[in-house]
Enzyme design. Sequence first.
Site, short mmCIF file in Angstrom:
data_model
loop_
_atom_site.label_atom_id
_atom_site.label_comp_id
_atom_site.label_asym_id
_atom_site.label_seq_id
_atom_site.Cartn_x
_atom_site.Cartn_y
_atom_site.Cartn_z
N GLY A 8 5.94 -1.25 -7.12
CA GLY A 8 6.44 -1.62 -8.45
C GLY A 8 5.45 -2.49 -9.18
N GLY A 64 3.14 -3.62 -0.84
CA GLY A 64 3.24 -4.14 -2.21
C GLY A 64 3.39 -5.65 -2.29
CD GLU A 73 -0.87 -10.06 1.41
OE1 GLU A 73 -1.46 -10.98 1.97
OE2 GLU A 73 -0.13 -9.26 2.02
CD GLU A 83 2.74 8.85 -6.71
OE1 GLU A 83 1.87 9.69 -6.95
OE2 GLU A 83 2.52 7.76 -6.18
CE LYS A 123 1.90 1.63 1.32
NZ LYS A 123 3.23 1.97 0.82
CB THR A 163 2.31 1.25 -12.45
OG1 THR A 163 2.60 2.55 -12.95
CG2 THR A 163 3.58 0.54 -12.04
CB VAL A 164 -0.80 -1.97 -10.06
CG1 VAL A 164 -1.20 -3.30 -9.44
CG2 VAL A 164 0.10 -1.19 -9.10
P1 NAP Z 1 -1.41 4.33 -12.22
O1 NAP Z 1 -0.17 3.91 -12.88
O2 NAP Z 1 -1.74 5.78 -12.16
O3 NAP Z 1 -2.61 3.53 -12.88
C1 NAP Z 1 -3.95 3.77 -12.65
C2 NAP Z 1 -4.67 3.45 -13.92
O4 NAP Z 1 -6.06 3.49 -13.66
C3 NAP Z 1 -4.35 4.45 -15.03
O5 NAP Z 1 -3.99 3.76 -16.19
C4 NAP Z 1 -5.64 5.20 -15.20
O6 NAP Z 1 -5.95 5.53 -16.51
C5 NAP Z 1 -6.65 4.17 -14.75
N1 NAP Z 1 -7.88 4.81 -14.33
C6 NAP Z 1 -8.06 5.75 -13.40
N2 NAP Z 1 -9.35 6.10 -13.37
C7 NAP Z 1 -9.98 5.40 -14.32
C8 NAP Z 1 -11.32 5.34 -14.78
N3 NAP Z 1 -12.27 6.11 -14.27
N4 NAP Z 1 -11.61 4.48 -15.79
C9 NAP Z 1 -10.65 3.71 -16.33
N5 NAP Z 1 -9.36 3.72 -15.94
C10 NAP Z 1 -9.03 4.56 -14.94
O7 NAP Z 1 -1.46 3.83 -10.71
P2 NAP Z 1 -0.78 2.51 -10.13
O8 NAP Z 1 0.58 2.86 -9.65
O9 NAP Z 1 -0.95 1.39 -11.06
O10 NAP Z 1 -1.65 2.29 -8.81
C11 NAP Z 1 -2.92 1.72 -8.86
C12 NAP Z 1 -3.40 1.41 -7.46
O11 NAP Z 1 -2.48 0.52 -6.83
C13 NAP Z 1 -3.48 2.62 -6.52
O12 NAP Z 1 -4.56 2.41 -5.63
C14 NAP Z 1 -2.17 2.57 -5.75
O13 NAP Z 1 -2.22 3.20 -4.51
C15 NAP Z 1 -2.01 1.09 -5.60
N6 NAP Z 1 -0.63 0.62 -5.40
C16 NAP Z 1 0.33 0.97 -6.31
C17 NAP Z 1 1.61 0.48 -6.13
C18 NAP Z 1 2.70 0.80 -7.10
O14 NAP Z 1 3.82 0.32 -6.94
N7 NAP Z 1 2.43 1.58 -8.16
C19 NAP Z 1 1.91 -0.32 -5.02
C20 NAP Z 1 0.89 -0.66 -4.13
C21 NAP Z 1 -0.38 -0.19 -4.34
P3 NAP Z 1 -5.17 6.62 -17.38
O15 NAP Z 1 -3.92 5.95 -17.82
O16 NAP Z 1 -6.12 6.90 -18.49
O17 NAP Z 1 -4.94 7.79 -16.47
N1 HSE Z 2 4.43 5.43 -2.91
C1 HSE Z 2 4.62 4.16 -2.25
C2 HSE Z 2 6.03 4.03 -1.71
C3 HSE Z 2 4.36 3.01 -3.20
O1 HSE Z 2 6.87 4.88 -1.95
O2 HSE Z 2 6.27 3.06 -1.02
C4 HSE Z 2 2.92 2.67 -3.33
O3 HSE Z 2 2.42 2.15 -2.14
#
Ligand code: NAP
Ligand code: HSE
Length: 434
Positions: free
Chosen positions: A306, A138, A133, A194, A209, A15-16
């Site tokens: 997001g 987010g 940051e 999730e 956080k 996603t990110v």
């Molecule tokens: P996500 O959608 O699950 O994306 C993670 C990606 O990393 C996936 O595509 C996954 O691959 C890949 N990955 C995991 N292990 C790997 C490896 N060993 N080698 C290569 N690729 C690998 O998660 P996300 O929501 O983007 O979140 C990513 C980070 O940002 C997390 O630390 C989360 O806490 C943080 N974050 C997220 C948000 C949000 O809104 N989503 C907000 C703030 C912070 P696969 O597709 O193959 O599984």
């Molecule tokens: N799961 C978090 C939330 C988003 O609901 O705010 C990633 O930090």
Amino acid sequence: MEKKILKAGLLGLGTVGTGVYKLFEAQKEEMIHKIGAELELKKILVRPQSMERAKGIVREGIELTSDWRSIVEDEEIDIIIEVMGGTEFAKECILAALNAGKSVVTSNKDLVAIDGKELLDTAAANNCDFLFEAAVAGGIPIIRPLKQCLAGNHLTEVMGIINGTTNFILTKMTLEDMDYQEALALATELGYAEADPTADVEGIDAARKVAILASIAFNSRVVLGDVYTEGITRLTKADIEYAKEMGWTIKLIGMARNTETGIEVRVHPMLIPSTHPLASVNDSFNAVFVHGDAVDDAMFYGRGAGELPTASAIMGDVMDIARDIRFNCKARINCTCYKQLPIKTIDECNNSYYIRLMADNQPGVLSNIAKVFGDHNVSIAQFIQRNAEEYQAEMVLITENVLEKDFNAAMEQLKALSIVKDVSAVIRVYGKNS
Ligand code: NAP
Ligand code: HSE
């Protein structure tokens, strides 16, 4: 030598990561004006099983690889962006990148809330930047404001709504009369929660956080294990309605206070005055409220998660690092924890409390309850009584500010009274620092 073309490597295309890729594309023409250099995304780490999906997202000219070392050891790459999540592998990659002299940007709150010191120290030892940051709230700028814009303050309080999923659920329960299960089901259907919502609803995501926020705000290390944590799973519509009637709104609050006796740091449901700016932060929005001796009150509001909001925070960090590389001034701001302040247990914290209980409905009951509170220095500020079943009444009380240890002693004695049939809810209430 000043570099005119800078290159970045992206670890993770979920996603990110996809948001970061999109912003690199969207900002391509502007980079040179914003940072004084060209900034290119050179390589992206993708697992073999996700390669086909990645090819559908990423244009030709950017290399997709499953070999992480070929990214962190690439001499042309100056900046590594870690957006895979998880702790062990992400940490290995980040340490390798820093030790190879590359600055790192991450959104990984799980990692920073536990290993922030080691990562920041490694960055400093290698004269690199380690920026995060996006790890808190987010898209809302809060780390940089705390470290830089508010550096002229002694900050005494940071409190926030820093989890969008739980704020969405509580908003639905408060404004649309849903119960917890209905609101959680809707949050899941809309993609906020999730498949396993435990980290969100049990307050763990917010605890990570607030540990990061407290460390930065008070210049003293706070880690996840220091944060007293309670989630929202036991909240009921009845409590939300009573609170509303008494002028309060229930939110999941991450709270950090710097008091004369130490740092308070906790996440739990809290009644806040319905007039407080945080009370009107609804749906999946986040906000962080800060109090400093110079700035007074300040609030930061926006999207806490997001694809693009989170990528927005990451790109801000990436461009900042690029500017520092361009002007030969890397590692300007590193670890800011130069104090070692004690951290208080929840027993040592002061709060007001909301209590809902069932008691016999007969003369003298109220005076017995008031006496138990009075014996423990607990003063009552607000009270409502509704006759429930025959011979029983539901009572809702809000206390004045009291030490949690004294409050708990009063509650033990109260529960032992034969006139008290059930204590249905106890929720902490916001009060000024004391
Ligand atoms: P996500 O959608 O699950 O994306 C993670 C990606 O990393 C996936 O595509 C996954 O691959 C890949 N990955 C995991 N292990 C790997 C490896 N060993 N080698 C290569 N690729 C690998 O998660 P996300 O929501 O983007 O979140 C990513 C980070 O940002 C997390 O630390 C989360 O806490 C943080 N974050 C997220 C948000 C949000 O809104 N989503 C907000 C703030 C912070 P696969 O597709 O193959 O599984
Ligand atoms: N799961 C978090 C939330 C988003 O609901 O705010 C990633 O930090």
